[in-house]
Design a protein around this motif. Structure first.
Motif, PDB file in Angstrom:
ATOM      1  N   LEU A  23      66.430 -22.105 -97.975  1.00  0.00           N
ATOM      2  CA  LEU A  23      67.690 -21.589 -97.448  1.00  0.00           C
ATOM      3  C   LEU A  23      68.246 -22.499 -96.358  1.00  0.00           C
ATOM      4  CD1 LEU A  23      66.958 -17.752 -97.249  1.00  0.00           C
ATOM      5  CD2 LEU A  23      68.493 -18.920 -98.837  1.00  0.00           C
ATOM      6  N   GLN A  24      67.350 -23.063 -95.559  1.00  0.00           N
ATOM      7  CA  GLN A  24      67.819 -23.966 -94.504  1.00  0.00           C
ATOM      8  C   GLN A  24      68.457 -25.217 -95.096  1.00  0.00           C
ATOM      9  OE1 GLN A  24      64.867 -26.125 -92.292  1.00  0.00           O
ATOM     10  NE2 GLN A  24      65.978 -25.901 -90.382  1.00  0.00           N
ATOM     11  N   GLY A  25      67.821 -25.771 -96.139  1.00  0.00           N
ATOM     12  CA  GLY A  25      68.407 -26.939 -96.793  1.00  0.00           C
ATOM     13  C   GLY A  25      69.749 -26.632 -97.423  1.00  0.00           C
ATOM     14  N   LEU A  26      69.868 -25.466 -98.046  1.00  0.00           N
ATOM     15  CA  LEU A  26      71.136 -25.080 -98.656  1.00  0.00           C
ATOM     16  C   LEU A  26      72.224 -24.896 -97.608  1.00  0.00           C
ATOM     17  CD1 LEU A  26      72.547 -24.245-101.314  1.00  0.00           C
ATOM     18  CD2 LEU A  26      71.847 -21.892-100.827  1.00  0.00           C
ATOM     19  N   GLY A  27      71.876 -24.201 -96.527  1.00  0.00           N
ATOM     20  CA  GLY A  27      72.862 -23.995 -95.456  1.00  0.00           C
ATOM     21  C   GLY A  27      73.266 -25.289 -94.788  1.00  0.00           C
ATOM     22  N   LEU A 135      73.608 -45.830 -96.212  1.00  0.00           N
ATOM     23  CA  LEU A 135      73.268 -44.618 -95.466  1.00  0.00           C
ATOM     24  C   LEU A 135      71.837 -44.180 -95.743  1.00  0.00           C
ATOM     25  CD1 LEU A 135      76.577 -42.558 -95.888  1.00  0.00           C
ATOM     26  CD2 LEU A 135      75.818 -43.817 -93.870  1.00  0.00           C
ATOM     27  N   THR A 136      71.391 -44.337 -96.979  1.00  0.00           N
ATOM     28  CA  THR A 136      70.007 -43.981 -97.313  1.00  0.00           C
ATOM     29  C   THR A 136      69.023 -44.941 -96.659  1.00  0.00           C
ATOM     30  OG1 THR A 136      70.705 -43.059 -99.444  1.00  0.00           O
ATOM     31  CG2 THR A 136      68.381 -43.628 -99.201  1.00  0.00           C
ATOM     32  N   VAL A 137      69.265 -46.231 -96.814  1.00  0.00           N
ATOM     33  CA  VAL A 137      68.333 -47.241 -96.315  1.00  0.00           C
ATOM     34  C   VAL A 137      68.229 -47.192 -94.796  1.00  0.00           C
ATOM     35  CG1 VAL A 137      67.947 -49.726 -96.112  1.00  0.00           C
ATOM     36  CG2 VAL A 137      68.617 -48.745 -98.302  1.00  0.00           C
ATOM     37  N   CYS A 138      69.351 -47.009 -94.099  1.00  0.00           N
ATOM     38  CA  CYS A 138      69.316 -47.038 -92.637  1.00  0.00           C
ATOM     39  C   CYS A 138      68.584 -45.829 -92.056  1.00  0.00           C
ATOM     40  CB  CYS A 138      70.728 -47.146 -92.057  1.00  0.00           C
ATOM     41  SG  CYS A 138      71.668 -45.609 -92.036  1.00  0.00           S
ATOM     42  N   ASN A 139      68.544 -44.730 -92.792  1.00  0.00           N
ATOM     43  CA  ASN A 139      67.856 -43.540 -92.300  1.00  0.00           C
ATOM     44  C   ASN A 139      66.389 -43.479 -92.718  1.00  0.00           C
ATOM     45  OD1 ASN A 139      69.751 -41.368 -90.917  1.00  0.00           O
ATOM     46  ND2 ASN A 139      70.962 -42.369 -92.484  1.00  0.00           N
ATOM     47  N   ILE A 140      65.937 -44.406 -93.559  1.00  0.00           N
ATOM     48  CA  ILE A 140      64.543 -44.409 -93.984  1.00  0.00           C
ATOM     49  C   ILE A 140      63.576 -44.584 -92.808  1.00  0.00           C
ATOM     50  CG2 ILE A 140      62.859 -45.863 -95.198  1.00  0.00           C
ATOM     51  CD1 ILE A 140      64.746 -45.972 -97.550  1.00  0.00           C
ATOM     52  N   ALA A 259      79.637 -35.027 -99.818  1.00  0.00           N
ATOM     53  CA  ALA A 259      78.437 -34.496-100.468  1.00  0.00           C
ATOM     54  C   ALA A 259      77.520 -35.648-100.874  1.00  0.00           C
ATOM     55  CB  ALA A 259      78.818 -33.654-101.674  1.00  0.00           C
ATOM     56  N   ILE A 260      78.109 -36.745-101.341  1.00  0.00           N
ATOM     57  CA  ILE A 260      77.313 -37.931-101.670  1.00  0.00           C
ATOM     58  C   ILE A 260      76.628 -38.473-100.419  1.00  0.00           C
ATOM     59  CG2 ILE A 260      77.452 -40.318-102.484  1.00  0.00           C
ATOM     60  CD1 ILE A 260      79.715 -39.451-104.319  1.00  0.00           C
ATOM     61  N   ALA A 261      77.355 -38.504 -99.291  1.00  0.00           N
ATOM     62  CA  ALA A 261      76.750 -38.951 -98.042  1.00  0.00           C
ATOM     63  C   ALA A 261      75.587 -38.051 -97.636  1.00  0.00           C
ATOM     64  CB  ALA A 261      77.805 -38.991 -96.939  1.00  0.00           C
ATOM     65  N   ASP A 262      75.766 -36.739 -97.787  1.00  0.00           N
ATOM     66  CA  ASP A 262      74.702 -35.802 -97.437  1.00  0.00           C
ATOM     67  C   ASP A 262      73.503 -35.974 -98.370  1.00  0.00           C
ATOM     68  OD1 ASP A 262      74.083 -33.562 -95.597  1.00  0.00           O
ATOM     69  OD2 ASP A 262      73.852 -32.438 -97.453  1.00  0.00           O
ATOM     70  N   ILE A 263      73.761 -36.248 -99.640  1.00  0.00           N
ATOM     71  CA  ILE A 263      72.665 -36.524-100.574  1.00  0.00           C
ATOM     72  C   ILE A 263      71.913 -37.781-100.151  1.00  0.00           C
ATOM     73  CG2 ILE A 263      72.160 -37.227-102.950  1.00  0.00           C
ATOM     74  CD1 ILE A 263      74.480 -35.411-103.832  1.00  0.00           C
ATOM     75  N   SER A 264      72.639 -38.781 -99.668  1.00  0.00           N
ATOM     76  CA  SER A 264      71.994 -40.022 -99.224  1.00  0.00           C
ATOM     77  C   SER A 264      71.023 -39.750 -98.088  1.00  0.00           C
ATOM     78  CB  SER A 264      73.061 -41.029 -98.780  1.00  0.00           C
ATOM     79  OG  SER A 264      73.974 -41.296 -99.814  1.00  0.00           O
ATOM     80  N   TYR A 265      71.462 -38.956 -97.096  1.00  0.00           N
ATOM     81  CA  TYR A 265      70.550 -38.592 -96.009  1.00  0.00           C
ATOM     82  C   TYR A 265      69.352 -37.808 -96.546  1.00  0.00           C
ATOM     83  CZ  TYR A 265      74.505 -39.672 -92.925  1.00  0.00           C
ATOM     84  OH  TYR A 265      75.531 -40.290 -92.275  1.00  0.00           O
ATOM     85  N   SER A 266      69.640 -36.856 -97.436  1.00  0.00           N
ATOM     86  CA  SER A 266      68.591 -35.970 -97.936  1.00  0.00           C
ATOM     87  C   SER A 266      67.535 -36.745 -98.719  1.00  0.00           C
ATOM     88  CB  SER A 266      69.199 -34.878 -98.819  1.00  0.00           C
ATOM     89  OG  SER A 266      70.121 -34.088 -98.088  1.00  0.00           O
ATOM     90  N   ALA A 270      63.801 -36.461 -97.696  1.00  0.00           N
ATOM     91  CA  ALA A 270      62.921 -35.829 -98.678  1.00  0.00           C
ATOM     92  C   ALA A 270      61.743 -36.741 -99.021  1.00  0.00           C
ATOM     93  CB  ALA A 270      63.717 -35.490 -99.939  1.00  0.00           C
ATOM     94  N   MET A 271      61.979 -38.044 -99.083  1.00  0.00           N
ATOM     95  CA  MET A 271      60.896 -38.977 -99.385  1.00  0.00           C
ATOM     96  C   MET A 271      59.967 -39.185 -98.198  1.00  0.00           C
ATOM     97  SD  MET A 271      62.583 -41.980-101.728  1.00  0.00           S
ATOM     98  CE  MET A 271      63.479 -42.659-100.316  1.00  0.00           C
ATOM     99  N   GLY A 272      60.461 -38.935 -96.971  1.00  0.00           N
ATOM    100  CA  GLY A 272      59.700 -39.238 -95.775  1.00  0.00           C
ATOM    101  C   GLY A 272      58.284 -38.696 -95.751  1.00  0.00           C
TER     102      GLY A 272
END
Length: 381
Positions: A23-27, A135-140, A259-266, A270-272
């Motif tokens: 629920l937290q991820g969805l919100g 955005l994905t790579v920089c947050n890894i 939404a694509i940006a949020d998926i990039s962060y996620s 998620a892999m972390g």
């Protein structure tokens, strides 16, 4: 978010925690995507948009970096449930303020809104794909270090509990500084947004490689601050670029692209816990940091593909809706009036091309208007 936080406060088993986490991820997905999209829609000028998104990113980072010490202190002195109850009250108050301040659209307004570009078409846009990858790579590094750095600190430098809890708190201040610097530079040199992002990725890479060399808590603060400073440069430079790309290449509806940006962060976060823990177990903490640093440095040149973005002209469909054709509904009328107020005049030709008060074309700087054939030509000026 209010419901998930309340469940966290009273969770007693794994199944309940799993429901609360879901629920937290969805919100969070709803809140982040819609909030950033509304900011992009509200502030149409690039300087204002960069400033507003920078403020939003600063507060998002405030939550991420201040949460560990905040939760640790309340957990230590007030118990397990108090931190979650406090956060639940904050979410509830924020939701009430949101409904009070942000007026929902009426049905008539919604009927006249343009249909946004499907998310799958945005994903295959090469420019948006490059930004999403950055955005994905920089947050890894941040996503991979959060679940692994505490054990490394305990085993290599005998760090105390309070040092492990306060690891990321000092990094909040260089993050805010990075947001401020990027906003200022973007206002002066808006055509170098890609360069600010590339510099940020190089700083992240160099800082990640420096982490394993630290011998105590004081030394560790510097590379972690460098990582968060670089993330601020990348995020603050590239998030407004996403909105600009949608403006010039698609339809100016921003929910899908953010939404694509949020998926990039996620994807990074998620892999972390899974990937980082496995890499540390098999290769070691040093190799993890060297790999993250190398990935960021190698990806930085890919942002060169964005160097001509600022020269793009609005797509033919967007110009038809907002510039060439008359307003077809309430939404188009509002957008037309806003453009009139900002640009202070239109050219005298029938195409109604936007121009400044001197009659100069705002896209190319020349005193001319675009014909129907020209508007369907190349996307670069």
């Amino acid at each position: 978010m209010f419901l998930s936080t309340c469940i966290f406060a009273f969770a007693e088993n794994y199944a309940t925690l799993f429901v609360a986490r879901s629920l937290q991820g969805l919100g969070s997905a709803f809140a982040d995507t819609s909030g950033i999209a509304m900011i992009a829609d509200k502030y149409t000028e690039e300087a204002e948009r960069s400033r507003a998104l920078g403020i939003a990113l600063a507060f998002i980072s405030f939550g991420s970096l201040v949460a560990p010490p905040f939760g640790g202190v309340l957990y230590e002195f007030a118990g397990k449930r108090v931190p979650f109850i406090v956060l639940a009250c904050v979410c509830l108050a924020d939701g009430i303020l949101f409904l009070t301040v942000i007026k929902p659209f009426s049905n008539r307004t919604r009927e006249n809104m343009p249909v946004g570009t499907p998310i799958y078409r945005l994903m295959i846009d090469p420019y948006i794909a490059v930004v999403a990858g950055a955005l994905t790579v920089c947050n890894i590094p941040l996503a991979f270090l959060e679940p692994t750095i505490a054990n490394w600190m305990e085993s290599t430098m005998n760090a105390s509990k309070w040092e492990m809890g306060l690891t990321w708190l000092p990094a909040f201040f260089p993050h805010v500084l990075g947001v401020y610097i990027t906003v200022k530079l973007a206002a002066e040199y808006p055509n170098l947004q890609w360069f600010y992002g590339a510099v940020g990725m190089v700083i992240i890479g160099a800082s990640s490689c420096t982490v394993p060399a630290c011998k105590n808590f004081g030394q560790l603060i510097a590379p972690l601050c460098g990582i968060c400073f670089g993330i601020a440069l990348v995020d603050t430079a590239l998030l407004p670029t996403l909105a600009f790309l949608v403006d010039v290449r698609h339809v100016s509806v921003y929910g899908s692209v953010y939404a694509i940006a949020d998926i990039s962060y996620s994807v990074a976060y998620a892999m972390g816990p899974i990937v980082a823990g496995q890499i540390v177990h098999t290769l070691g903490f040093v190799q993890l940091n060297l790999g993250m640093g190398l990935v960021n440095v190698l990806y930085a040149p890919a942002l060169l593909l964005l160097r001509n973005v600022c020269q793009m002209k609005p797509s033919h469909s967007e110009r038809n809706v907002l510039l060439e054709e008359g307003p077809q509904g309430l939404y188009d009328t509002i957008k037309m009036e806003e453009r009139k107020a900002r640009k202070k005049g239109y050219s005298s030709t029938g195409n109604c091309m936007v121009s400044d008060e001197n009659g100069i074309d705002t896209f190319t700087g020349h005193s001319k208007s675009y014909s129907e054939e020209e508007s369907s030509g190349p996307e670069y000026s």
